[in-house]
Enzyme design. Sequence first.
Site, short mmCIF file in Angstrom:
data_model
loop_
_atom_site.label_atom_id
_atom_site.label_comp_id
_atom_site.label_asym_id
_atom_site.label_seq_id
_atom_site.Cartn_x
_atom_site.Cartn_y
_atom_site.Cartn_z
CG ASP A 83 3.15 -10.22 -1.39
OD1 ASP A 83 2.14 -9.64 -1.71
OD2 ASP A 83 3.90 -10.77 -2.50
N GLY A 137 0.97 4.92 -0.51
CA GLY A 137 2.09 4.63 -1.63
C GLY A 137 1.98 5.88 -2.53
CG ASN A 157 -7.65 2.22 -10.29
OD1 ASN A 157 -8.54 1.79 -10.85
ND2 ASN A 157 -6.46 1.77 -10.61
N GLY A 206 1.55 -0.59 -7.65
CA GLY A 206 1.60 -1.06 -6.23
C GLY A 206 1.03 -2.16 -5.87
CB VAL A 207 -0.98 -3.23 -2.81
CG1 VAL A 207 -1.98 -2.43 -2.66
CG2 VAL A 207 -1.12 -4.47 -2.30
CG ASP A 208 -5.32 -2.17 -8.01
OD1 ASP A 208 -5.85 -3.34 -8.06
OD2 ASP A 208 -5.44 -1.28 -8.58
P1 ADP Z 1 -2.22 3.75 -2.77
O1 ADP Z 1 -2.39 4.03 -4.38
O2 ADP Z 1 -3.51 3.62 -2.22
O3 ADP Z 1 -1.25 4.61 -2.17
P2 ADP Z 1 -0.11 1.85 -3.31
O4 ADP Z 1 -0.31 0.35 -3.75
O5 ADP Z 1 0.71 2.68 -4.20
O6 ADP Z 1 -1.65 2.25 -2.99
O7 ADP Z 1 0.45 1.89 -1.83
C1 ADP Z 1 -0.06 1.15 -0.63
C2 ADP Z 1 0.72 0.58 0.36
O8 ADP Z 1 0.81 -0.65 -0.33
C3 ADP Z 1 2.13 1.08 0.44
O9 ADP Z 1 2.70 1.02 1.81
C4 ADP Z 1 2.83 -0.06 -0.37
O10 ADP Z 1 4.24 -0.06 -0.20
C5 ADP Z 1 2.17 -1.37 -0.16
N1 ADP Z 1 2.46 -2.36 -1.04
C6 ADP Z 1 2.79 -2.47 -2.18
N2 ADP Z 1 2.91 -3.85 -2.59
C7 ADP Z 1 2.28 -4.58 -1.57
C8 ADP Z 1 2.10 -5.88 -1.49
N3 ADP Z 1 2.33 -6.91 -2.32
N4 ADP Z 1 1.54 -6.28 -0.05
C9 ADP Z 1 1.28 -5.35 0.87
N5 ADP Z 1 1.61 -4.12 0.69
C10 ADP Z 1 2.11 -3.73 -0.52
#
Ligand code: ADP
Length: 164
Positions: free
Chosen positions: A10, A119, A24, A32-34
């Site tokens: 994470d 993602g 975004n 997601g990660v955001d």
């Molecule tokens: P995007 O909109 O740019 O595709 P996402 O957040 O949906 O961004 O996904 C980008 C990557 O980040 C994916 O591989 C997702 O599994 C990953 N992700 C989600 N949460 C976390 C986290 N806490 N730490 C690291 N990576 C993460």
Amino acid sequence: MADLKLIQGDITTFKGDAIVNAANTGLVGGGGVDGAIHRAAGPELNIACRKLHGCPTGDAKVTPGFNLPVRLIIHTPGPIWRDGSFEEPKLLRSCYENSLKRAVENHCQTVAFPSISTGIYGYPLDKACKIAVSTIRKFDAPLQVTMVAFDQKTYDAFNKAMAN
Ligand code: ADP
């Protein structure tokens, strides 16, 4: 040449100078990660992001890390994958390049990336990994870069791309 290593985990727990956020263009926080970064950094992050008035796809802007164990968060909106003919590869490369530039400008030595655009934004994982790995390795600065793969599939794809 920037040094690159891969871990699974994470990104909000990364201890170093900076983490990159797959943001975004409104910098308003999303899923997601955001979402994970905004939750972990606390509400001050949203206030700081609003003052930046958004960020174009492929560019990168910086805020403090607030409650995260990093000094800075580098926000970069990745391209939304359509079919590959809408400059998606060029924009994804720009995300990595501009984020690395922001890291250097802000005197970072250690920076962590999530897998940008693979993602919710639907960028094909193998294609995205190749761009990420080549762009980071080509970047000429003494940076220690950690790719943080959240899931096994992403970890395996980066592992493969880094072996080549
Ligand atoms: P995007 O909109 O740019 O595709 P996402 O957040 O949906 O961004 O996904 C980008 C990557 O980040 C994916 O591989 C997702 O599994 C990953 N992700 C989600 N949460 C976390 C986290 N806490 N730490 C690291 N990576 C993460």
